[in-house]
Scaffold this motif. Structure first.
Motif, PDB file in Angstrom:
ATOM      1  N   ASN A   1       8.731  -0.367   0.481  1.00 28.55           N
ATOM      2  CA  ASN A   1       8.536   0.818   1.334  1.00 28.55           C
ATOM      3  C   ASN A   1       8.557   0.470   2.824  1.00 28.55           C
ATOM      4  O   ASN A   1       8.150   1.270   3.656  1.00 28.55           O
ATOM      5  CB  ASN A   1       7.227   1.519   0.981  1.00 28.55           C
ATOM      6  N   ARG A   2       8.993  -0.755   3.137  1.00 27.66           N
ATOM      7  CA  ARG A   2       9.113  -1.251   4.522  1.00 27.66           C
ATOM      8  C   ARG A   2       7.749  -1.338   5.220  1.00 27.66           C
ATOM      9  O   ARG A   2       7.661  -1.321   6.436  1.00 27.66           O
ATOM     10  CB  ARG A   2      10.081  -0.372   5.328  1.00 27.66           C
ATOM     11  N   ASP A   3       6.689  -1.443   4.408  1.00 28.38           N
ATOM     12  CA  ASP A   3       5.333  -1.580   4.920  1.00 28.38           C
ATOM     13  C   ASP A   3       4.695  -2.785   4.234  1.00 28.38           C
ATOM     14  O   ASP A   3       4.414  -2.759   3.038  1.00 28.38           O
ATOM     15  CB  ASP A   3       4.536  -0.306   4.632  1.00 28.38           C
TER      16      ASP A   3
ATOM     17  N   TYR B   1       3.678 -12.767   3.015  1.00 27.62           N
ATOM     18  CA  TYR B   1       3.629 -11.310   2.897  1.00 27.62           C
ATOM     19  C   TYR B   1       4.930 -10.880   2.222  1.00 27.62           C
ATOM     20  O   TYR B   1       6.014 -11.342   2.586  1.00 27.62           O
ATOM     21  CB  TYR B   1       3.506 -10.647   4.272  1.00 27.62           C
TER      22      TYR B   1
ATOM     23  N   ASP C   1      12.837   0.122  11.052  1.00 27.47           N
ATOM     24  CA  ASP C   1      11.407   0.391  11.224  1.00 27.47           C
ATOM     25  C   ASP C   1      10.620  -0.304  10.134  1.00 27.47           C
ATOM     26  O   ASP C   1      10.752   0.011   8.947  1.00 27.47           O
ATOM     27  CB  ASP C   1      11.146   1.907  11.183  1.00 27.47           C
ATOM     28  N   TRP C   2       9.794  -1.259  10.545  1.00 20.26           N
ATOM     29  CA  TRP C   2       8.956  -2.000   9.618  1.00 20.26           C
ATOM     30  C   TRP C   2       7.498  -1.927  10.081  1.00 20.26           C
ATOM     31  O   TRP C   2       7.221  -1.988  11.277  1.00 20.26           O
ATOM     32  CB  TRP C   2       9.359  -3.479   9.558  1.00 20.26           C
ATOM     33  N   LYS C   3       6.599  -1.795   9.163  1.00 19.69           N
ATOM     34  CA  LYS C   3       5.175  -1.868   9.477  1.00 19.69           C
ATOM     35  C   LYS C   3       4.689  -3.248   9.056  1.00 19.69           C
ATOM     36  O   LYS C   3       4.670  -3.583   7.863  1.00 19.69           O
ATOM     37  CB  LYS C   3       4.395  -0.780   8.745  1.00 19.69           C
ATOM     38  N   LEU C   4       4.337  -4.067  10.048  1.00 19.22           N
ATOM     39  CA  LEU C   4       3.996  -5.461   9.792  1.00 19.22           C
ATOM     40  C   LEU C   4       2.530  -5.725  10.094  1.00 19.22           C
ATOM     41  O   LEU C   4       1.954  -5.119  11.009  1.00 19.22           O
ATOM     42  CB  LEU C   4       4.870  -6.379  10.647  1.00 19.22           C
TER      43      LEU C   4
ATOM     44  N   ASP D   1       7.028  -7.407   0.635  1.00 20.33           N
ATOM     45  CA  ASP D   1       7.114  -5.954   0.493  1.00 20.33           C
ATOM     46  C   ASP D   1       7.453  -5.609  -0.960  1.00 20.33           C
ATOM     47  O   ASP D   1       8.569  -5.193  -1.283  1.00 20.33           O
ATOM     48  CB  ASP D   1       8.179  -5.406   1.452  1.00 20.33           C
TER      49      ASP D   1
ATOM     50  N   THR E   1       1.789  -4.021   5.041  1.00 12.55           N
ATOM     51  CA  THR E   1       0.322  -3.989   5.171  1.00 12.55           C
ATOM     52  C   THR E   1      -0.349  -3.444   3.920  1.00 12.55           C
ATOM     53  O   THR E   1      -1.568  -3.543   3.786  1.00 12.55           O
ATOM     54  CB  THR E   1      -0.095  -3.148   6.380  1.00 12.55           C
ATOM     55  N   ASP E   2       0.420  -2.822   3.028  1.00 16.52           N
ATOM     56  CA  ASP E   2      -0.192  -2.253   1.818  1.00 16.52           C
ATOM     57  C   ASP E   2       0.088  -3.085   0.581  1.00 16.52           C
ATOM     58  O   ASP E   2      -0.133  -2.640  -0.543  1.00 16.52           O
ATOM     59  CB  ASP E   2       0.286  -0.809   1.601  1.00 16.52           C
ATOM     60  N   ASP E   3       0.569  -4.320   0.774  1.00 14.91           N
ATOM     61  CA  ASP E   3       0.816  -5.236  -0.338  1.00 14.91           C
ATOM     62  C   ASP E   3      -0.183  -6.389  -0.286  1.00 14.91           C
ATOM     63  O   ASP E   3      -0.664  -6.770   0.790  1.00 14.91           O
ATOM     64  CB  ASP E   3       2.241  -5.805  -0.255  1.00 14.91           C
TER      65      ASP E   3
END
Length: 452
Positions: A105-107, A99, A58-61, A101, A109-111
């Motif tokens: 945190n496998r997200d 991008y 599970d990754w948030k991309l 990480d 979008t917050d970096d």
């Protein structure tokens, strides 16, 4: 003499002796490189592998611009972190956005988004994209520590977003490197003299304590070959400046002058510990006075780093082979020169057991040779073409069968030794020339060698 005075004298002698055996703790300070360094800093590089699909899980991309973003898992410290190559604009020919990480945190979008600038490389068909440094936290031995790297992208990406892209083509035509952008620095004293130590991350994986290990080739080339190794870098100096020629592979032993230590590095505790070794040592005579010299034992079990070793040193018994060294010497005009050399597969082993004087032979007299390497002979043997090309290698070999890897003019302006006029190489001697003659004495070819 009273008994109390004798006891006091014995105590003082014991205290002095015991103090010489105490371990030396060297605090290590994390140092990030400046954006435009004016002096040398340790280098380290990692070459990444790529995929066209994100890794499982599970990754948030973020929404990507490119039709084919490129994914790579990067091992830094104890964790893998995802890095994705994208474009800033759909019409951009080259991947120029990253991008990463950073917080694992496998997200993604917050970096922070990392944008690079394209640069043309003169005389080359590929483009280079330069990115700013990336600062992150990595886990090492269970502790969160700072780390900095600088992405460096090169490649040719013609029409890749028109459905012609493949992972095979991807890994063959583009190159994304991570270059280390930080180091650890410390200072210690031995016999009242100060020494500076710098730790480099040679493979840019976030670890600064990986020791020497022999690296074997899958299919070894025939003939004379350098000794290949893995391991991080250690630089030792008596001032706060180093250069690339101070580099030694990180070892488990360090000898300063003739003081031997076991070396332990804890990156998590930001500490290097030097533990004196004084028992069961035997002498070894060095043929040349060096600035530093490295030896390794059979099988690569131990690796000895030295700094300004005495001509006669005391080290543990064993079977040793030269790995590399650096020597400094002034010419007849008083200018200072630096010579660096490294071991080859033809360097002899020497057994040191204390039964007889052991001498490590290396250095002068040096032998100059120009030859076609054995692995290139197949290209010319039996050829009758007038247009046959020959790869000719120039080498300087020491008496221990080591190869000179660098000879540089360090200081002074009085030398009468001709220097190279090639840009960036004016610190080296003028390129040697060659003449090839046929069996009947006619000149077949002549010219000059090139550095590199």
């Amino acid at each position: 003499m009273s008994k109390s005075f004798v006891k006091l004298l014995c105590f003082v002698v014991f205290f002095i002796f015991a103090s010489t055996l105490l371990a030396i703790d060297v605090p290590l300070k994390y140092v990030k490189f400046p954006d435009k360094p004016k002096t040398y800093f340790p280098t380290g590089i990692a070459s990444l592998k790529y995929k066209l699909d994100p890794p499982k899980g599970d990754w948030k991309l973020p929404p990507f611009v490119s039709a084919h973003p490129i994914y790579s898992l990067v091992k830094l410290g104890d964790e893998e972190k995802l890095l994705v190559l994208d474009r800033q604009n759909a019409e951009d020919e080259y991947y120029n956005r990253l991008y990463f990480d950073a917080n694992a945190n496998r997200d993604l979008t917050d970096d922070p988004v990392i944008d690079g600038k394209s640069e043309s490389v003169p005389g080359r068909q590929y483009k280079r994209v330069v990115f700013p440094s990336v600062d992150t936290k990595i886990k090492v031995q269970g502790k969160s520590l700072p780390f900095s790297f600088r992405p460096d992208f090169m490649g040719r990406l013609v029409a890749w977003d028109e459905g012609k892209i493949s992972e095979e083509l991807l890994n063959r035509m583009i190159y994304l490197y991570l270059r280390v952008n930080c180091m650890y620095q410390g200072k210690f004293e031995i016999d009242g003299k100060a020494y500076y130590v710098y730790l480099g991350d040679a493979n840019c994986n976030g670890l600064f304590y990986e020791k020497f290990a022999l690296r074997k080739l899958g299919t070894p080339f025939p003939g004379r070959m350098p000794i290949f190794s893995t391991g991080d870098d250690v630089f030792i100096s008596q001032d706060e400046e180093i250069d690339m020629y101070n580099r030694q592979v990180s070892g488990d032993w360090l000898l300063v002058k003739n003081r031997l230590f076991d070396v332990s590095i804890s990156q998590a505790k930001k500490k290097m510990t030097l533990i004196p070794v004084t028992q069961n040592l035997v002498p070894l005579k060095l043929a040349v006075q060096t600035e530093h010299l490295s030896l390794y034992t059979e099988g690569g079990e131990h690796f000895l780093m030295t700094y300004q070793p005495d001509n006669r040193i005391n080290i543990p018994k064993g079977k040793y082979r030269l790995f590399n060294y650096r020597a400094l010497k002034k010419d007849n005009q008083g200018d200072l020169w630096s010579l660096s050399a490294r071991a080859t597969s033809e360097c002899p082993w020497i057994t040191i057991d204390g039964s007889a004087e052991a001498v490590l032979a290396f250095g002068e007299p040096y032998i100059v040779s120009a030859e076609v390497p054995e692995n290139r002979l197949v290209n010319v043997q039996g050829s009758t073409s007038d247009k046959s090309s020959v790869y000719l290698s120039f080498s300087i070999r020491g008496q221990g069968n080591e190869d000179v890897s660098d000879l540089s003019h360090v200081k002074g302006e009085q030398t009468k030794i001709p220097l190279s006029k090639t840009d960036g190489l004016t610190h080296r001697p003028k390129e040697p020339t060659y003449t090839i003659v046929t069996a009947d004495g006619k000149i077949a070819a002549q010219g000059s060698f090139e550095y590199g």
